[in-house]
Every structure is written in structure tokens, then in C-alpha cells.
Design a protein around this motif. Structure first.
Motif, mmCIF file in Angstrom:
data_model
loop_
_atom_site.group_PDB
_atom_site.id
_atom_site.type_symbol
_atom_site.label_atom_id
_atom_site.label_comp_id
_atom_site.label_asym_id
_atom_site.label_seq_id
_atom_site.Cartn_x
_atom_site.Cartn_y
_atom_site.Cartn_z
ATOM 1 N N CYS B 92 0.938 -1.441 -0.130
ATOM 2 C CA CYS B 92 -0.296 0.283 -0.261
ATOM 3 C C CYS B 92 0.588 0.790 0.017
ATOM 4 O O CYS B 92 1.781 1.627 0.442
ATOM 5 N N ASP B 123 -8.574 -3.939 11.418
ATOM 6 C CA ASP B 123 -8.607 -4.782 10.616
ATOM 7 C C ASP B 123 -10.287 -4.516 9.669
ATOM 8 O O ASP B 123 -10.449 -5.042 8.702
ATOM 9 N N VAL B 124 -11.335 -3.358 9.688
ATOM 10 C CA VAL B 124 -12.313 -3.538 9.703
ATOM 11 C C VAL B 124 -11.852 -3.237 8.296
ATOM 12 O O VAL B 124 -13.306 -2.932 7.335
ATOM 13 N N ILE B 125 -11.430 -2.257 7.827
ATOM 14 C CA ILE B 125 -10.967 -1.853 5.929
ATOM 15 C C ILE B 125 -9.693 -2.693 5.093
ATOM 16 O O ILE B 125 -10.142 -3.303 4.643
ATOM 17 N N CYS B 126 -9.331 -3.126 5.791
ATOM 18 C CA CYS B 126 -7.920 -3.603 5.500
ATOM 19 C C CYS B 126 -6.904 -4.508 7.083
ATOM 20 O O CYS B 126 -6.855 -3.525 7.662
ATOM 21 N N ASP B 127 -6.170 -4.923 5.947
ATOM 22 C CA ASP B 127 -5.221 -6.251 7.497
ATOM 23 C C ASP B 127 -3.702 -5.249 7.245
ATOM 24 O O ASP B 127 -3.122 -4.912 8.269
ATOM 25 N N THR B 128 -3.699 -4.573 5.871
ATOM 26 C CA THR B 128 -2.625 -3.105 5.966
ATOM 27 C C THR B 128 -2.695 -2.440 7.125
ATOM 28 O O THR B 128 -1.122 -1.894 7.424
ATOM 29 N N VAL B 130 -2.991 -2.943 9.685
ATOM 30 C CA VAL B 130 -2.819 -3.931 11.244
ATOM 31 C C VAL B 130 -1.862 -3.597 11.492
ATOM 32 O O VAL B 130 -0.612 -3.072 11.923
ATOM 33 N N ASP B 131 -0.673 -4.045 10.294
ATOM 34 C CA ASP B 131 0.480 -4.192 9.687
ATOM 35 C C ASP B 131 1.074 -2.784 9.922
ATOM 36 O O ASP B 131 2.356 -2.694 10.586
ATOM 37 N N ASP B 148 -10.421 -6.047 16.332
ATOM 38 C CA ASP B 148 -10.732 -7.489 15.102
ATOM 39 C C ASP B 148 -12.434 -7.075 15.069
ATOM 40 O O ASP B 148 -12.637 -6.868 15.987
ATOM 41 N N CYS B 364 -4.658 -1.626 -3.138
ATOM 42 C CA CYS B 364 -5.555 -2.107 -2.134
ATOM 43 C C CYS B 364 -6.566 -3.224 -2.884
ATOM 44 O O CYS B 364 -6.909 -3.145 -3.537
ATOM 45 N N ARG B 365 -5.429 -4.417 -1.794
ATOM 46 C CA ARG B 365 -6.300 -5.462 -2.035
ATOM 47 C C ARG B 365 -7.522 -5.305 -1.965
ATOM 48 O O ARG B 365 -8.805 -5.768 -2.564
ATOM 49 N N PRO B 366 -8.543 -5.477 -0.324
ATOM 50 C CA PRO B 366 -9.607 -5.005 -0.141
ATOM 51 C C PRO B 366 -10.284 -3.958 -1.285
ATOM 52 O O PRO B 366 -11.562 -5.111 -1.578
#
Ligand code: SF4
Ligand code: SF4
Lengths: 351, 419
Positions: B92, B123-128, B130-131, B148, B364-366
């Protein structure tokens, strides 16, 4: 377990090994994990997934779109990363198995997450009961927990033969894939036979092999593992889903079985899709000491964000630890693997 | 002004010009917080920023800061710094902009940000998200709390929805404990109500502005909405942006009453899916050469938040935590595919849209997952013309302008044939 009648399989899409196989077994179904097929062109999946998405999920989706085998009675997909999570709707829309469940395996690992995961596991069991007209009793769950624990313990003992230079990871990898797609009573028998056979084997003579720890994304193509081994490495231990994550711990056999299953998954070695994923490093550190590891190889499936985010952190940490570390992104086709050989060769030389 | 003298397009709403002031206030508030020793937090979009304001913690949104860098053509440099550190070309570009900006110690007006008291992600929108915060919290040595949020899919049932909601609520209570531990601040219920009321008003005002865009000609263009969106991210719960949105609404309403559009000759009405290209907002002005105006953006609408019919004003004020949990589970940006298709169809009808531009965002994967299926359904089931644009919101290296213009040209030819 009485699986002699017509065996029904439940297909599994799992970015790690978070599948509650015990519940599926207690519903008289066989959990059948889907593995990638690197020989498959992705023509159908490309119509659904943009080119910058994980190559592994694309491959699995391709298989779904081409049609799953006839003995698959339904599908379970586990909360993993943005790719597995968002693609479930594409499966629902375009693959349409009769039974489909998305299990929200939690991101975090605390009591609140444990309570939540137990609820979701109960819901999964309930939906299995309703759809397949079965009863998932505590007795059946207990029976499958005991069976799965035996499999795990046997696999862990088998895995130790890597340290004795008797077993290669590629062989264990093949065995794990068999376990993850077979009737589990047969799987236990296969594991026990393997263990007996290993006890009679001599250690292999290739003493020049470099002892490495393998980590990374879901790596399910055994030919890739073999290629790595053929470059001069012995994967003496791993931090992988198709590896120690599957058998490192066992499930508590007393008390509420659903809660015990949930607890097991929140306590086993962590994968990069969960929080804090940096804890993977702590697990690896203990393995490095215990197995006299000489180098770490981290393999990301191309576009695997979860592993890509962790890589710079791990690079720094292994540097501090003075452990050689190699990071590689791989495509999901065998032709492309070949191009990685020079990098593996170079790494073998610096260890 | 006589018709001949009228420009092809009208300038932005006068009210939108006040946005700079509002955002300036936000940055000043951050500076002030550091001077006063007040706690601060980084927050990802989709987290309940209202809770931070309620507990007297000054929020900062690094995604927002990343867009500031892009708008000043600084993002590419920051992204490349992140890549030098080992972060992949494919990750991202908001994240990488932030990594570079922090590494360079960039000023806030250039998209830099400061070390916070703690970080809040989800992580509601993306894993990014959180990471990203895991990475930066580790580097800056600050505590990090993640919410979560269970992922809702097209066959999630009501029973599941209920325990998902419970799980999110429980974490929000834990978050308040976390904030108390790290700042010493306690929840003040009266303040919570005030903030919730403001947030609700801001979100619904934004929706009312969008409702005005249903008119032909459309009174408001992306010149107003892309920038106008920021208070929804950063200042939701405060009074100041409400006044701005009210002015925007009044002015847009006047345009509607006078039959004036943001574009003089409105030929095509488009919807835009995805995040805009912050480094090249001129692209959107170029659409005007074809007589096209974007009348709806899912991205800017999504953050009006209060689109969940279960969440009423009464609920927001009397049960703020329950309302926040509901809101985190259901909003435009995270709709499951089936709901997304259904909502799209409704939107196309209501806003009288001729075609949809879908940004296949390489960052943006999601957001890009399901985009092809959305397009297929809109085209095949509802005969809505769609065009996929491959690009990136913050990384100018991933934009191919010539290819884009060619694609658009063909798309408008198609729309022309349908007229
Ligand atoms: S390889 Fe990475 S991106 Fe792909 S499914 Fe696994 S975790 Fe997700
Ligand atoms: S652009 Fe996509 S991946 Fe990046 S922060 Fe936004 S939602 Fe997450």
C-alpha cells in the motif's frame, strides 16, 4: 470413526491451519484442504481477480471455477488475509457449492477473542448439523480431538527425525498434505507406519547440507521444497502452516470441547495474518537455538501482503541475531521457480 | 453573467475554500496538544475517532497525511525510501508514504506526522492498517491497540451478526480501558453524547449534500467532495466542520434552486469507485472535456458513516458503543459483494448515473477484490456501462496517463452511442 459409508468431503480454504478439523470429523465429514496446483493456468480466475492479488488464492479459485471434485459436499473458508476474506464472496457468487461457511478465526489472541471464536465455532457446528442432518455431540467431538491429538503427536515425533538427519522436510510435507486430505483414522495409521519405518532408517550422508529454518506464506507445492533442498539446504525445522504450526501443540482433552478447540488455535505458533505477527520472530528464535539453525529462508507467495509487511522487521531482527536471512518472493508456477536457483545458490554459499 | 461569459465549469463552492482553514485548525490542534502535553493517537480510518475526542486524546490520521504528501508531489520520494528499507513495490502506497515521511522527519504540512502516545488500528477496512501500525508502533516504541472486526460475507446470518457485534463492543470497552491506562483519561458520558451528536450531524449533513447531487445538473463536483471529505476522517465529533458542511449545503442548494450545475453543460453523469489519485487530481477535471461530471463517489460517501438503518440518532446518543459497533460492521467501504452490487444499482438509479468508473487500485487488495465481479454484474444484470481504471492512489509511478485517456475516450464514445 464410522466413515465407511459414502464419504463426504468438506473442502477447506485456509491461509494457515486454522481449520477446526475436529468439528468436521464429528459431523461425519472428511476435511479436505485445497492445495494449489502450479501446473494450472489461471484463465478463469483472472476474470475475477486483478493481477496484483496473491497468486496462491488465485490458483485455488481457479480450481473452484473449473469445478471441485464430485465428492466435495461443501466448503469452509477461514478468515486469513484480505485476499482470502474478500474472495469468499466470489466463491459464493461464481462457484456456488451447496454448503459454504466463512469462519471468522480471530485476529487477536485474548479472552475476548476466545469467547468470540468459540461462538463462531458453535455456529459452524450448528450449520453443519442443520445442513448435513447430523448431530455433533460432545462425545463425538471428544473422540475426534483424541484422534487429532494422536496425529499431531505422531507428526511431531516424525518431524524430529529431521534433526537427526534422517528425514527431509519434503517428505514430511508430502505426508502432511496426505493427512490434510485423508480420512483421519487412515491418516493416523499412515503416520504410525511412517514413524516405525523412520526408526529403522539410517541418517543421510549429505553432511554438507546447510541447516536452515524455512518460514513464509502458505507453501504447498512440494516440488518447490525439493528444489530448495536440492540447492544444498536441509530444512531442519520450519515456521510454516504446512509444518510445525499444524502439530506443535495439542488440544486440551477435558472440559468444553469447542472452547478447547478455540483455545488451541489461539495458542499455537502464530502466522503473519494474526496479531501480533511479529511474534513469529520469537517462535523462530527458540527454534533456531533448539535446532542449531544456520540460516533462515523466508518465502512469500507473490503479492502476499501479510508476509511482505513482516519482512523488513525480520530482516533487522535476524541481522541483530547474526543469522543469515534470505527473503524471496515466488510465483505460483514451476517455470518461474527455476529463476530462483541462483539466489538460493548464493545464499548457500554465504552460510 | 451572460451565458457567453460563463466558464465551462464553475469554481468550487465558496464554502469549500474554508476547508483549508478547517484543516489548518486540525493541524494546529495537534501542535497545541504537543505543547500542552495532551495525549495523542494515530488512528486508521474506520476506527471510532469519536472515542478519542471523547477521552480528550488528539487524533492524527496518517492516511490523511499521506494524501497531503501526494497532493504536493512528495509521495513518490517517500515511497521509494520505504522500498529501500525493504517494503515491497506492491504494498500500500499510503503505508509507504508514511514510512518515508517518518524516516525523513517531514513537517506536518508535507504529510509528516509525530510520535503519538499510542496507536489505534483495526482490520475493518484492510489488513494493511494493522500491519502498518504494528510496524510503526514497534519502531516508535508506543503501545498499539487493534480492533478485530469480523468479516461479513454475503451469507452471514443475523445470528452471526449479533455475536460479531458483541465482539466489537467488548473490544471498544477494552479500548477505553487501554486509553485510560495510557493517558489517565476516563470516559465522560456527557462528553460522549455531545461528540456522538456532532458526529451524527456531520455525517448526515454530508449525506444531504450528496442528496443534492441527485439533481440535474449536479451542483457539486469532486472539487468539493475529495477535499471536503477530510473532516469526516479527522474531525468527526467536533463542531467546526459542521459549520463548514452547512455552508456547503446552503450554497449547493442555491445552485439547485437556480438550476445551476457545477459543470455548465452536463452531458454525462458518472460514479467513481475507489480512492482518487491524490497526486493527479487534475485527471478528474479532464473529464469535463467530455462534458462529464462525477456525481457520486462511494469512497467519499462511505465515510459519512451513518448509512446503516439500524443506527438512529437516538441510538448514537443513548448507546454510543453499540452504535459504533454497528457502524464498524456495516458501511459502504466493506459491503459484501452482493450488498455492494445491490447498493450500486440503487445508487445508479437515484443519482441518474450514465456510467461507472472503477479504480482498480494496485495498492489496495480489499478495494480491488470483487471489482471485476461488480463490473460484470452491473453490465450484464443492469446494463450499466463500466470502465476499469488500473492505477494507484498515492504512487504516481503506477499511473499511465496516455493509456487512461485512450480508455476514457473509448468509454465516452460508448456512452455517446447510448444517448
Ligand atoms: S499466501 Fe499470503 S496473501 Fe495468499 S492467502 Fe496466504 S496469507 Fe493471504
Ligand atoms: S489504500 Fe487500501 S490497503 Fe491502503 S490503507 Fe487504504 S484500504 Fe488499506
Amino acid at each position: 470413526m464410522g466413515l465407511s459409508k459414502k464419504v463426504k468431503k468438506l473442502a477447506i480454504i485456509d491461509a494457515c491451519v486454522d481449520t477446526p478439523e475436529e468439528i468436521i470429523l464429528a459431523a461425519d465429514l472428511v476435511p479436505h484442504r485445497l492445495f494449489g496446483d502450479p501446473s494450472l493456468p489461471h484463465s478463469a480466475a483472472d476474470e475475477h481477480v486483478p493481477p496484483t492479488h496473491c497468486v496462491w488464492t488465485r490458483n485455488i479459485l481457479e480450481q473452484g471455477l473449473r469445478g471441485l471434485p464430485g465428492d466435495i459436499a461443501g466448503l469452509l473458508s477461514i478468515h486469513g488475509c484480505d485476499c482470502t476474506n474478500r474472495q469468499f464472496d466470489i466463491w459464493l457468487d461464481s462457484v456456488k457449492a451447496d454448503f459454504m461457511y466463512f469462519l471468522n478465526s480471530p485476529l487477536k489472541r485474548n479472552n475476548t477473542a476466545l469467547k468470540f471464536f468459540s461462538e463462531d465455532l458453535k455456529e459452524f457446528a450448528l450449520q453443519l448439523e442443520e445442513y448435513f442432518k447430523v448431530e455433533i455431540t460432545d462425545e463425538k467431538l471428544h473422540e475426534s480431538i483424541v484422534l487429532m491429538n494422536k496425529i499431531r503427536e505422531t507428526l511431531k515425533t516424525i518431524s524430529e527425525f529431521r534433526n537427526k538427519m534422517i528425514l527431509k522436510y519434503s517428505e514430511l510435507h508430502e505426508l502432511l498434505k496426505l493427512v490434510l486430505t485423508s480420512d483421519k483414522s487412515q491418516a493416523l495409521k499412515i503416520c504410525e507406519d511412517k514413524l516405525e519405518e523412520l526408526k529403522t532408517r539410517d541418517s543421510f550422508s549429505e553432511s554438507h547440507l546447510k541447516r536452515i529454518l524455512l518460514t513464509g506464506s502458505v507453501l504447498d507445492d512440494t516440488s518447490f521444497i525439493k528444489q530448495l533442498e536440492n540447492t544444498g539446504f536441509h530444512i531442519v525445522i520450519d515456521d510454516l502452516c504446512l509444518g510445525t504450526h499444524y502439530f506443535w501443540n495439542t488440544i486440551e482433552e477435558s472440559g468444553d470441547p469447542i472452547k478447547a478447540i478455540a483455545q488451541y488455535h489461539l495458542e499455537k505458533p502464530i502466522y503473519s495474518t494474526k496479531v501480533p505477527s511479529h511474534a513469529r520472530y520469537e517462535y523462530m528464535k527458540t527454534l533456531i537455538d533448539a535446532y542449531s539453525v544456520e540460516g533462515v529462508v523466508n518465502i512469500a507467495q507473490k503479492f502476499c501482503e501479510s508476509v511482505l509487511y513482516d519482512h523488513p522487521f525480520l530482516k533487522t531482527k535476524f541481522k541483530e541475531l547474526n543469522i543469515p536471512y534470505l527473503f524471496v518472493e515466488k510465483e505460483y508456477n514451476r517455470e518461474a521457480y527455476k529463476q530462483l536457483s541462483t539466489r538460493f545458490d548464493a545464499f548457500a554459499e554465504i552460510i | 453573467m451572460s451565458t457567453e461569459e460563463e466558464p465551462k465549469r464553475r469554481k468550487v463552492l465558496d464554502a469549500t475554500l474554508g476547508l483549508k482553514n478547517i484543516m489548518g485548525r486540525h493541524f494546529l490542534a495537534i501542535e497545541q496538544a504537543y505543547r500542552d502535553g495532551k495525549p495523542t493517537a494515530w488512528a486508521t480510518s474506520g476506527t471510532p475517532v469519536e472515542l478519542l475526542y471523547t477521552m480528550d486524546v488528539q487524533p492524527m490520521l496518517p492516511e490523511n497525511s499521506a494524501t497531503v504528501s501526494a497532493a504536493q508531489h512528495l509521495s513518490k520520494n517517500f515511497i521509494e525510501i520505504a522500498e529501500e528499507q525493504g517494503f515491497s513495490y506492491d504494498l500500500c502506497s499510503y503505508f509507504k508514504t508514511n514510512i518515508g515521511a517518518v524516516a525523513e522527519n517531514a513537517e506536518m504540512i508535507k504529510g509528516g506526522t509525530r510520535k503519538p502516545t499510542f496507536m489505534l488500528s483495526s482490520d475493518v477496512i484492510c489488513d494493511t492498517h494493522v500491519d502498518w501500525f504494528q510496524t510503526q508502533a514497534e519502531r516508535m516504541k508506543v503501545p498499539h491497540f487493534t480492533i478485530d472486526v469480523p468479516h461479513i460475507v454475503s451469507n452471514t446470518n443475523q445470528r452471526q451478526y449479533e455475536y460479531y457485534k458483541k465482539y466489537v463492543s467488548e473490544q471498544l470497552w477494552e479500548l477505553m480501558d487501554f486509553i485510560e491506562v495510557h493517558t489517565g483519561h476516563k470516559l465522560d458520558i456527557e462528553k460522549a453524547k455531545k461528540v456522538a451528536r456532532n458526529s451524527y450531524e456531520l455525517g448526515t449533513l454530508w449525506q444531504e449534500i450528496f442528496d443534492l447531487r441527485k439533481n440535474i445538473p449536479c451542483p457539486v463536483s469532486t472539487r468539493d467532495t475529495f477535499g471536503g471529505l477530510f473532516p469526516l476522517f479527522t474531525m468527526t465529533g467536533l463542531k467546526a466542520p459542521i459549520r463548514l458542511y452547512k455552508r456547503m449545503y446552503r450554497e449547493a442548494k442555491e445552485r439547485v434552486d437556480d438550476g445551476i450545475g457545477a459543470l455548465r453543460e452536463e452531458k454525462y453523469r458518472l460514479a467513481f469507485e475507489g480512492i482518487p489519485f491524490w497526486y493527479n487530481l487534475k485527471f478528474f477535471s479532464k473529464l469535463e472535456q467530455w462534458g462529464a461530471i462525477i456525481v457520486y463517489e462511494t469512497y467519499t460517501y462511505a465515510f459519512s458513516k451513518y448509512v446503516n438503518p439500524n443506527v438512529t440518532e437516538q441510538m448514537v446518543i443513548s448507546k454510543p458503543i453499540e452504535a459504533m459497533s454497528e457502524l464498524m460492521l456495516k458501511f459502504w467501504y466493506i459491503y459484501d459483494l452482493q450488498t455492494r452490487i445491490k447498493k450500486y444499482k440503487e445508487m445508479v438509479d437515484e443519482w441518474k448515473v450514465d456510467g461507472v468508473l472503477l479504480h482498480n487500485n494496485m495498492s489496495c487488495r480489499p478495494n480491488s477484490c470483487g471489482l471485476y465481479d461488480l463490473k460484470r454484474h452491473l453490465q450484464e444484470d443492469y446494463d450499466i456501462p463500466c470502465l476499469i481504471i488500473d492505477c494507484d492512489m498515492n504512487d504516481p509511478r503506477k499511473m499511465n496517463e496516455t493509456q487512461l485517456e485512450n480508455k476514457l475516450s473509448s468509454f465516452f464514445e460508448l456512452l455517446e452511442q447510448r444517448k
